[in-house]
Structure formats: structure tokens, C-alpha cells
Design an enzyme around this catalytic site. Structure first.
Site, short mmCIF file in Angstrom:
data_model
loop_
_atom_site.label_atom_id
_atom_site.label_comp_id
_atom_site.label_asym_id
_atom_site.label_seq_id
_atom_site.Cartn_x
_atom_site.Cartn_y
_atom_site.Cartn_z
N ASN A 1 1.24 -5.38 -10.48
CA ASN A 1 0.43 -5.15 -9.28
C ASN A 1 -0.92 -5.82 -9.46
O ASN A 1 -1.44 -5.89 -10.58
CB ASN A 1 0.23 -3.65 -9.08
CG ASN A 1 -0.62 -3.33 -7.87
OD1 ASN A 1 -0.44 -3.92 -6.80
ND2 ASN A 1 -1.56 -2.41 -8.01
N HIS B 1 -4.89 -5.49 -8.29
CA HIS B 1 -5.78 -4.45 -7.77
C HIS B 1 -7.22 -4.97 -7.77
O HIS B 1 -7.67 -5.54 -8.77
CB HIS B 1 -5.65 -3.19 -8.64
CG HIS B 1 -6.45 -2.04 -8.11
ND1 HIS B 1 -6.04 -1.28 -7.05
CD2 HIS B 1 -7.66 -1.54 -8.48
CE1 HIS B 1 -6.96 -0.36 -6.79
NE2 HIS B 1 -7.95 -0.50 -7.65
N MET C 1 0.82 -1.21 0.00
CA MET C 1 0.00 0.00 0.00
C MET C 1 0.86 1.27 0.00
O MET C 1 0.71 2.15 0.86
CB MET C 1 -0.96 -0.03 1.19
CG MET C 1 -1.86 -1.25 1.19
SD MET C 1 -2.69 -1.56 -0.40
CE MET C 1 -4.22 -0.72 -0.08
N ARG C 2 1.74 1.33 -0.98
CA ARG C 2 2.66 2.45 -1.07
C ARG C 2 2.91 2.72 -2.55
O ARG C 2 2.97 1.77 -3.35
CB ARG C 2 3.98 2.01 -0.40
CG ARG C 2 4.80 3.09 0.15
CD ARG C 2 5.75 2.56 1.20
NE ARG C 2 5.10 2.49 2.50
CZ ARG C 2 4.82 3.56 3.24
NH1 ARG C 2 5.21 4.75 2.86
NH2 ARG C 2 4.19 3.43 4.38
C1 GAR Z 1 -5.53 -7.63 -2.14
O1 GAR Z 1 -6.91 -7.83 -2.17
C2 GAR Z 1 -5.11 -6.65 -3.22
O2 GAR Z 1 -5.92 -6.67 -4.34
C3 GAR Z 1 -5.22 -5.33 -2.50
O3 GAR Z 1 -4.76 -5.60 -1.21
C4 GAR Z 1 -5.15 -6.92 -0.85
C5 GAR Z 1 -3.99 -7.61 -0.15
O4 GAR Z 1 -4.42 -8.83 0.38
N1 GAR Z 1 -4.43 -4.33 -3.16
C6 GAR Z 1 -4.79 -3.07 -3.29
O5 GAR Z 1 -5.84 -2.62 -2.83
C7 GAR Z 1 -3.82 -2.20 -4.06
N2 GAR Z 1 -4.36 -0.92 -4.33
P1 GAR Z 1 -3.40 -9.90 0.90
O6 GAR Z 1 -2.44 -9.19 1.87
O7 GAR Z 1 -4.24 -10.91 1.61
O8 GAR Z 1 -2.67 -10.48 -0.27
#
Ligand code: GAR
Length: 185
Positions: A107, A109, A90-91
Site C-alpha cells: 500500500n 500512504h 479506501m477500504r
Molecule cells: C494517494 O495520495 C494515496 O497516498 C492515498 O490516496 C491517494 C490516491 O490518489 N492513499 C491513502 O490515503 C491511503 N490511506 P490517486 O487516486 O491519484 O492515485
């Protein structure tokens, strides 16, 4: 054998899916490094349990993004990393990382990009009342969540519970991320 790095900030379910796929031979690759910007994040324990080396840092200990990214780039270079997979990192990726690794960073998303960029994509989509949700995997560029899309998968959902969308979406994420990495390597 391709060398992967996974960057994560939280729970790490995508990290686990990727690392398991490497360990069970689904991917002809190895997770050479976990990079985590949140000391205490659950993903760090997952990496330890799976025998994956990690680099954990606090951005506040550095003079700025260029300084910690320079350290990360050194580690990626030393490990000859072929592909960097952002998995809930988240960076915003800065110039230092992009100059060294653009074209090798992807990435995942939780929306059908270009809709609902940035943080809380699922919550944004639920608030909007969308009926078709989805997951996108894209190249990382200077444009936040705006790099070229590599893969997407959609699913219908008529309710209004973000937790349920996350649950459905994460199952899809784990499969789609592994399939996409497999194609790329
Ligand atoms: C995931 O759902 C990913 O899509 C999201 O963070 C989550 C991490 O889950 N990413 C974002 O929102 C990026 N903008 P995890 O730690 O269980 O893999």
C-alpha cells in the site's frame, strides 16, 4: 512477466503511473486487473483508456466484506497475480484477502508512517503543524497502515495548505511506487 493488480477508489494517478511504467517497459510487468469499489470513480475511465481490465463493485451489493473479497480473490487467482498494489483503495483489507494474498499486498500512504495512519493523513499532518512530510510504502497486514515499511521518502514543507502537500506528495508517490515495485519484482 509479473502480473500486477491495482486496487483504487478515486482519481487513479498512481494507477496511471504504474500502468504507464508497465506499458513503456520501465517495469517488466503487466497490470492484469484494476479493482475498484466505487462505480463512477475516475480511475475506471483511466483503466479503459489504457486497455486494462477492471472489476468494479459496490460493497453494498454483497452480504459483507468476506463475500466481495472472495470474488476478488477468485479473479486474482485466475489472473495469477503476483503483486497487489493498493493505490488510494479506501477500504480496509479483510481476512479473506489477507489469508489468500498476505505477503503479496502493498500500500502507498501519504505520511511518514507510523505517523498519521488512516484517512486524511495529509490533513492530520498539516493540523499537527509538521515541517517534514512524506510518503510510505508498506506491506499490508491486519494492522491498519501498520505493516512493515518497504520504502519512504520525505520532503520539507513549511506552509499550511493541504492541497499543496498533496501536489508535492503525489509527484513523489508516482516515482516511489514504480521504483519500489521494480525492486520487489
Ligand atoms: C494517494 O495520495 C494515496 O497516498 C492515498 O490516496 C491517494 C490516491 O490518489 N492513499 C491513502 O490515503 C491511503 N490511506 P490517486 O487516486 O491519484 O492515485
Amino acid at each position: 512477466m509479473k502480473q500486477l493488480a491495482v486496487f483504487a477508489s478515486g482519481t487513479g494517478t498512481n494507477f496511471v503511473a504504474i500502468a504507464q511504467a508497465c506499458q513503456n517497459g520501465t517495469l517488466q510487468a503487466r497490470v492484469a486487473l484494476l479493482v475498484c469499489d466505487k462505480p463512477g470513480a475516475a480511475v475506471i475511465d483511466r483503466a479503459r483508456e489504457m486497455g486494462v481490465e477492471s472489476f468494479v463493485f459496490s460493497p453494498k451489493d454483497y452480504s459483507g466484506k468476506a463475500a466481495y473479497e472472495a470474488e476478488i480473490v477468485k479473479l486474482l487467482d485466475a489472473k495469477k497475480v503476483d503483486l497487489v498494489c493498493l493505490a488510494g483503495y479506501m477500504r480496509i483489507v479483510g481476512e479473506t484477502m489477507l489469508n489468500a494474498y498476505e505477503g503479496k499486498i502493498i500500500n502507498i500512504h501519504p505520511s511518514l508512517l507510523p505517523a498519521f495512519k488512516g484517512a486524511n493523513a495529509v490533513e492530520q499532518a498539516v493540523a499537527y503543524g509538521v515541517k517534514v512530510y512524506g510518503i510510505s510504502i508498506h506491506w499490508v497486514s491486519a494492522d491498519l497502515d501498520g505493516g512493515k515499511i518497504i520504502a519512504q521518502r520525505a520532503f520539507p514543507y513549511e506552509g499550511s495548505d493541504p492541497e499543496e502537500v498533496h501536489r508535492i506528495g503525489q509527484k513523489i508517490e508516482h516515482e516511489l511506487y514504480v521504483e519500489t515495485i521494480k525492486q520487489l519484482i
